[in-house]
Design a protein around this motif. Structure first.
Motif, mmCIF file in Angstrom:
data_model
loop_
_atom_site.group_PDB
_atom_site.id
_atom_site.type_symbol
_atom_site.label_atom_id
_atom_site.label_comp_id
_atom_site.label_asym_id
_atom_site.label_seq_id
_atom_site.Cartn_x
_atom_site.Cartn_y
_atom_site.Cartn_z
ATOM 1 N N ALA A 14 0.839 -1.215 0.000
ATOM 2 C CA ALA A 14 0.000 0.000 0.000
ATOM 3 C C ALA A 14 0.865 1.253 0.000
ATOM 4 O O ALA A 14 0.604 2.195 -0.762
ATOM 5 N N GLU A 33 9.731 3.673 6.995
ATOM 6 C CA GLU A 33 9.507 2.243 7.201
ATOM 7 C C GLU A 33 10.242 1.795 8.469
ATOM 8 O O GLU A 33 11.448 1.974 8.588
ATOM 9 N N ALA A 34 9.472 1.190 9.390
ATOM 10 C CA ALA A 34 10.037 0.787 10.681
ATOM 11 C C ALA A 34 11.085 -0.317 10.539
ATOM 12 O O ALA A 34 12.093 -0.324 11.240
ATOM 13 N N ARG A 41 4.245 -7.442 4.530
ATOM 14 C CA ARG A 41 3.799 -8.838 4.623
ATOM 15 C C ARG A 41 4.141 -9.657 3.374
ATOM 16 O O ARG A 41 3.614 -10.756 3.178
ATOM 17 N N GLU A 59 0.229 -16.169 -3.193
ATOM 18 C CA GLU A 59 -0.581 -16.364 -4.398
ATOM 19 C C GLU A 59 -1.119 -15.050 -4.950
ATOM 20 O O GLU A 59 -1.388 -14.106 -4.204
ATOM 21 N N VAL A 204 7.610 5.244 13.449
ATOM 22 C CA VAL A 204 6.777 6.412 13.753
ATOM 23 C C VAL A 204 6.111 6.214 15.115
ATOM 24 O O VAL A 204 5.414 5.218 15.345
ATOM 25 N N GLU A 393 -4.316 -2.897 3.337
ATOM 26 C CA GLU A 393 -5.303 -3.862 2.845
ATOM 27 C C GLU A 393 -6.653 -3.783 3.562
ATOM 28 O O GLU A 393 -7.690 -3.942 2.935
ATOM 29 N N VAL A 404 -2.821 -8.632 -1.562
ATOM 30 C CA VAL A 404 -1.812 -7.670 -2.027
ATOM 31 C C VAL A 404 -2.466 -6.678 -2.993
ATOM 32 O O VAL A 404 -2.225 -5.463 -2.900
#
Ligand SMILES: Cc1cc2nc3c(=O)[nH]c(=O)nc-3n(C[C@H](O)[C@H](O)[C@H](O)COP(=O)(O)OP(=O)(O)OC[C@H]3O[C@@H](n4cnc5c(N)ncnc54)[C@H](O)[C@@H]3O)c2cc1C
Length: 424
Positions: A14, A33-34, A41, A59, A204, A393, A404
């Motif tokens: 996302a 991004e942590a 995922r 998939e 964050v 998501e 995804v």
């Protein structure tokens, strides 16, 4: 007008989709991004076998979604899987799904799936619905694997109304593909546009969204300001360990977070010195504690003999409480299915990926609880004021949450909301 700035929190599907859209429109974008990598995922394991093993998303569900252009642009190949290669185990026997389907009990399971979109009953779980319909045990086991695990939970938690309402999504899951290359490669066309905008290890801790600019505070104390913020953390992170929001999230947002399910779960990958399952097998739906096993290397041309098993929902919670070796437990179940100590004595290596323990994910993916309503996802997705926007998501409104492609759609939707907001 000066260039407008946007902070995107999270470099999963996302976040990358949102950032790519905003960069291509000329906005100043920073992605925080942590963890130390992109994909969230979507993650794979290298070196375990002679093909990469997917530890998260594996998939591609159907060919009518936003992943398909990314497959082409990234040069990846898809491998199609037919349910004809699935097996089911009951009454101590292993039978092909096609053969089992002819039996009366399994027909009830397929009948249940076929008619699910007609459901208009009370706010029940799928389990309550199966009890009320006297669905036989064999059908139950299959549904447990096909519906419970597929939605990242167990049937006692999966909400019947929401699941029935997501019928189009379920249909697309009938046609599944895996990716010959690592799945994360599908994100390359997005990543190529935003690579130099990502800050890794940037956790964050606080988001202030009430003022003329948004303020984002990192765990180390650094403050960043922007005209807008897109938050893409999972609904389980929002529920269990959210960043501090100031002002606090309004009641509708908090109700939405509490009303959408996201359970824990894990994958265990097992490598053996030889194959003891049918050569054409893709999925095995089993009447054991581990409801499904599959062959992640199918169609990839590797020579290693690998099985993956996946446990979610109430089972995953129970497993975390049990003081057992998870690998030995899974091998024991395979022994029960295939006889003797065939799995235990021939296992060469194992890997456990426990998504519940991931601090910035905290589980698998969102699903509808018995009382989840469409308004909850709408409230989760809704922007707050003119500064704070939500993607990920669980905020997908097109019936593809938990996937995804749903995550990518949500990131693009949030990017459009930001642009519209900054233009007015
Ligand atoms: C085991 C498993 C199997 C799956 N199988 C499939 C499948 O076969 N097909 C399919 O389509 N989907 C599958 N999914 C679901 C799919 O992976 C997700 O829906 C999708 O990847 C979610 O993307 P996202 O960007 O919404 O969230 P995420 O991938 O969770 O990205 C959010 C990012 O935000 C970061 N973050 C969180 N909090 C902070 C913070 N405070 N500061 C900074 N960064 C933060 C996280 O580190 C993470 O990188 C699976 C998921 C799992 C776990």
């Amino acid at each position: 007008m000066s260039v407008r700035s946007v902070i995107v929190i999270g470099a999963g599907a996302a976040g990358l989709a949102a950032a790519e859209r905003l960069v291509s429109d000329g906005l100043e974008v920073t992605v925080l991004e942590a963890s130390g990598r992109v994909g969230g995922r979507i993650r794979h394991l290298e070196g375990f076998a002679d093909f990469d093993i997917e530890l998260g998303a594996e998939e591609v569900h159907g060919l009518e979604n936003c992943l398909v252009p990314l497959v082409e642009a990234s040069g990846a190949d898809l491998i199609r899987h037919e349910t004809a290669h699935d097996y089911i185990r009951y009454d101590g026997k292993l039978v092909s799904l096609g053969e089992a389907r002819a039996g009366e009990d399994l027909r009830e399971a397929f009948d249940f799936i076929a008619k699910v979109s007609n459901f208009s009953g009370p706010a029940w779980t799928v389990e309550q619905c199966l009890v009320a319909r006297h669905v036989p045990g064999r059908a139950w086991h299959y549904l447990d694997s096909r519906l419970g695990v597929e939605h990242g939970t167990t049937l006692d938690r999966l909400g019947m109304r929401g699941f029935a309402g997501y019928e189009p999504n379920w249909q697309s899951r009938e046609e599944n593909y895996t990716v010959r290359q690592p799945y994360v490669r599908l994100l390359d066309p997005l990543l190529d546009q935003v690579r130099d905008r990502i800050r890794f290890g940037a956790v964050v801790a606080r988001i202030e969204w009430g003022g003329p600019q948004a303020l984002v505070r990192l765990a180390g104390g650094e403050d960043l300001r922007a005209d807008a913020v897109i938050y893409t953390g999972s609904v389980a992170v929002l529920r269990d360990t959210p960043p501090e929001f100031f002002p606090v999230l309004p009641p509708e947002k908090r109700e939405a977070v509490a009303s959408i399910g996201m359970d824990g779960g894990m994958k265990i990958v097992l490598k053996f010195d030889h194959r003891f399952w049918p050569e054409d097998m893709y999925f095995l739906h089993a009447d054991t504690f581990w409801p499904q096993f599959w062959t992640p290397g199918k169609g990839r041309g590797g020579r290693a003999h690998v099985l993956t098993t996946f446990v979610s929902g109430a089972r995953a919670d129970f497993l975390r409480q049990l003081e057992v070796d998870r690998v030995e437990f899974a091998l024991g179940e395979l022994d029960r299915i295939f006889g003797g100590r065939i799995a235990s004595d021939h296992c060469l290596d194992a890997h456990v990926e426990d998504w519940t323990a991931e601090p910035y994910v905290r589980g698998l993916y969102s699903f509808p609880l018995a009382h989840t309503e469409p308004r909850h996802r709408e409230a989760l997705a809704a922007p707050l004021g003119r500064r704070l926007f939500f993607a990920g998501e669980a905020t997908d409104l097109g019936g593809h949450s938990g996937t995804v492609h749903g995550a990518i759609d949500s990131g693009r939707r949030a990017a459009e909301e930001v642009k519209t907001n900054l233009e007015t």
